[in-house]
Structure formats: structure tokens, C-alpha cells
Design an enzyme around this catalytic site. Structure first.
Site, PDB file in Angstrom:
ATOM      1  N   GLY A 111       0.833  -1.205   0.000  1.00 20.39           N
ATOM      2  CA  GLY A 111       0.000   0.000   0.000  1.00 20.39           C
ATOM      3  C   GLY A 111       0.857   1.241   0.000  1.00 20.39           C
ATOM      4  CG  ASN A 112      -0.114   4.730  -1.581  1.00 19.97           C
ATOM      5  OD1 ASN A 112      -0.787   5.617  -1.065  1.00 19.97           O
ATOM      6  ND2 ASN A 112      -0.495   4.086  -2.673  1.00 19.97           N
ATOM      7  NE  ARG A 113       3.741   8.026   5.308  1.00 20.23           N
ATOM      8  CZ  ARG A 113       4.716   8.703   5.886  1.00 20.23           C
ATOM      9  NH1 ARG A 113       5.952   8.375   5.631  1.00 20.23           N
ATOM     10  NH2 ARG A 113       4.452   9.693   6.707  1.00 20.23           N
TER      11      ARG A 113
END
Ligand code: PMT
Length: 240
Positions: free
Chosen positions: A51-53
Site C-alpha cells: 500500500g502507500n500512505r
């Protein structure tokens, strides 16, 4: 004596921290806007993902702003913990492939704004069962995801404006201008990520928009206000 309605709305907006425009500005009335927001999660196995932030805050603020300007808004949202802006139709997705499908299902539209942080790579074959540790290292076999923004710019008929974002840690203007050209966009909004007071997760941001023969740096501040500034620019570019 009762205050003017605009003054009451402005006062309410200020007390709630909302960026609601005090004046009813319905410059996008009659137009359909599709906004993507948030991250995508690419499953590795039944318990893990890449995923990412991205929190979705920027994209949700844009959807809210477009709706308040009178647009019909479809918000395609990756996995985030945010309330749906009033009057916005929200479609929740998880992966880049699902976001791709949901964005195209939301067309036809007049404007596409790609604020989502879409994964560029996804596991070739997610494991059916939890990956067990065995060796000292583990190599992941990843394949490219579809570039939703590029495909929208190339394929979607009837679009008046395609707006992308560029999230960069260095050479922000250079990479953003490169994406504007490579992805055949009308407008790209560059923001620096990996900084404490802007980009991912923060309530604040600093953004510069680029188009073929111009640019505009917005005053840094709340994502809610920046969303309004961006929608104002989009209205201008529609008329350009
Ligand atoms: O969500 P927040 O926490 O509020 O953070 C806001 C933000 C930093 C995520 C947002 O302002 C932002 O910059 N969003 C785009 C992030 C991103 O993925 O940028 P990129 O430079 O990797 O991608 C360029 C553009 O291509 C983006 O419009 C992206 O949506 C699009 N893209 C990328 C890959 C892909 N497979 N499909 C795409 O459509």
C-alpha cells in the site's frame, strides 16, 4: 438585526473549520466530475498487501469542493477512513485494477481528477495462502498496473478536462511537467511528498499546477482551501 445569509454561512463555515464558500458559486452546475482518491492496496496473500500512505484527504476535499460548485460528483475511493462529502456518490475500491474498473464505469463525465495514489505494480500472482517464512530473503514478482490516468486521457470520450497529480520527493516541477506531456493531460498538480507538513496524510499541502503554457502556485495551507483553489483554476481552464 439579522445578518445577511452569506455572512451567516461564512460564520458557520469558519466555526466548523469548513471551507464552504460564503457565496453560492455554482460554476460547475450541469457538469459531471469523477474524482479518484486515496491509496490502493495490492494483496500479496490473504493477510498482507502493498500500500502507500495516501489518506484520501486531498481527493475527498476536491470532491467536496466540486460538489459545492454544483457538479454531480462520483468519488472513487481507495481504502480510507473518511466520511463521504455531502451529495457525493462514492464508490469504494481496494486495488488498482478495481479502481480502473470503477473509474471507467463512472463515465461519461466532463472532468476527471486523478488524486489517488495508485500502485504502479501489483503481485503477478497473489498467494492463495499466507506466505510462510523460509529463506533469509524474499523476492516479490510484481507486474505493472494499468495507468488509469493515461487511459482516461487517451480513451474517455467527451471529457473537457483531465487533471492529474504528481507526488514527488525531488525535481517536483520537472517530473510533473514530464507527466503532463507523457500522459496527455490538460492540467497536472504537483506536490512534494515525504515531508512532514504536506503531501500524504497531512491536513496541509503545498501545490503548483502546470498546464501547457502556464503554471500557478497556490498559497500553501489547508487541503480544504487548496481544493477550492484548484476547482477555481479548473473552472478558468474550462473557459480557456
Ligand atoms: O491522500 P492524501 O493523504 O491527502 O495525500 C494527497 C496526495 C499526495 C496523495 C495527492 O495530493 C497526490 O499527489 N495524489 C497522486 C499521487 C500519485 O500517485 O502520484 P504519481 O505521481 O505516482 O501518479 C501520477 C498520476 O497518475 C496521479 O494522478 C495518479 O492518480 C495517476 N496514476 C498513477 C498510476 C496508475 N497506475 N494509475 C494512475 O492513474
Amino acid at each position: 438585526r439579522l445578518s445577511e445569509p452569506e455572512a451567516i454561512i461564512a460564520s458557520l463555515a469558519a466555526s466548523t473549520g469548513s471551507s464552504a464558500s460564503p457565496v453560492a458559486n455554482r460554476a460547475l452546475a450541469g457538469l459531471r466530475v469523477v474524482v479518484s482518491a486515496g491509496p490502493t492496496y495490492e494483496d500479496l496473500d490473504p493477510v498482507r498487501y502493498l500500500g502507500n500512505r495516501s489518506s484520501g484527504k486531498m481527493g475527498f476535499a476536491i470532491a467536496d469542493s466540486a460538489r459545492r460548485r454544483g457538479a454531480e460528483v462520483v468519488l472513487v475511493a481507495g481504502p480510507v477512513h473518511l466520511a463521504t462529502p455531502p451529495g457525493v456518490r462514492r464508490v469504494d475500491v481496494r486495488s488498482a485494477a478495481q479502481m480502473h474498473q470503477a473509474v471507467f464505469a463512472a463515465f461519461p463525465a466532463d472532468i476527471y481528477i486523478g488524486a489517488a495514489a495508485v500502485a504502479d505494480y501489483t503481485p503477478r500472482m497473489p498467494a492463495a495462502n499466507k506466505i510462510k517464512k523460509s529463506n533469509e530473503s524474499l523476492a516479490l514478482d510484481l507486474v505493472r498496473t494499468p495507468d488509469i490516468l493515461s487511459e482516461v486521457a487517451a480513451q474517455a470520450e467527451g471529457l473537457k478536462l483531465v487533471v492529474g497529480f504528481a507526488a514527488e520527493t525531488e525535481n517536483v516541477a520537472g517530473y510533473a511537467r514530464g507527466k503532463l506531456v507523457a500522459k496527455h493531460l490538460d492540467l497536472i498538480v504537483a506536490n512534494r511528498v515525504g515531508v512532514a507538513d504536506g503531501g500524504f496524510e497531512s491536513d496541509q499541502n503545498a501545490m503548483t499546477a502546470y498546464w501547457q503554457d502556464g503554471e500557478r502556485t497556490f498559497t500553501p495551507g489547508a487541503k480544504t482551501r487548496l481544493a477550492d483553489d484548484l476547482i477555481d483554476l479548473i473552472v478558468e481552464r474550462l473557459d480557456a
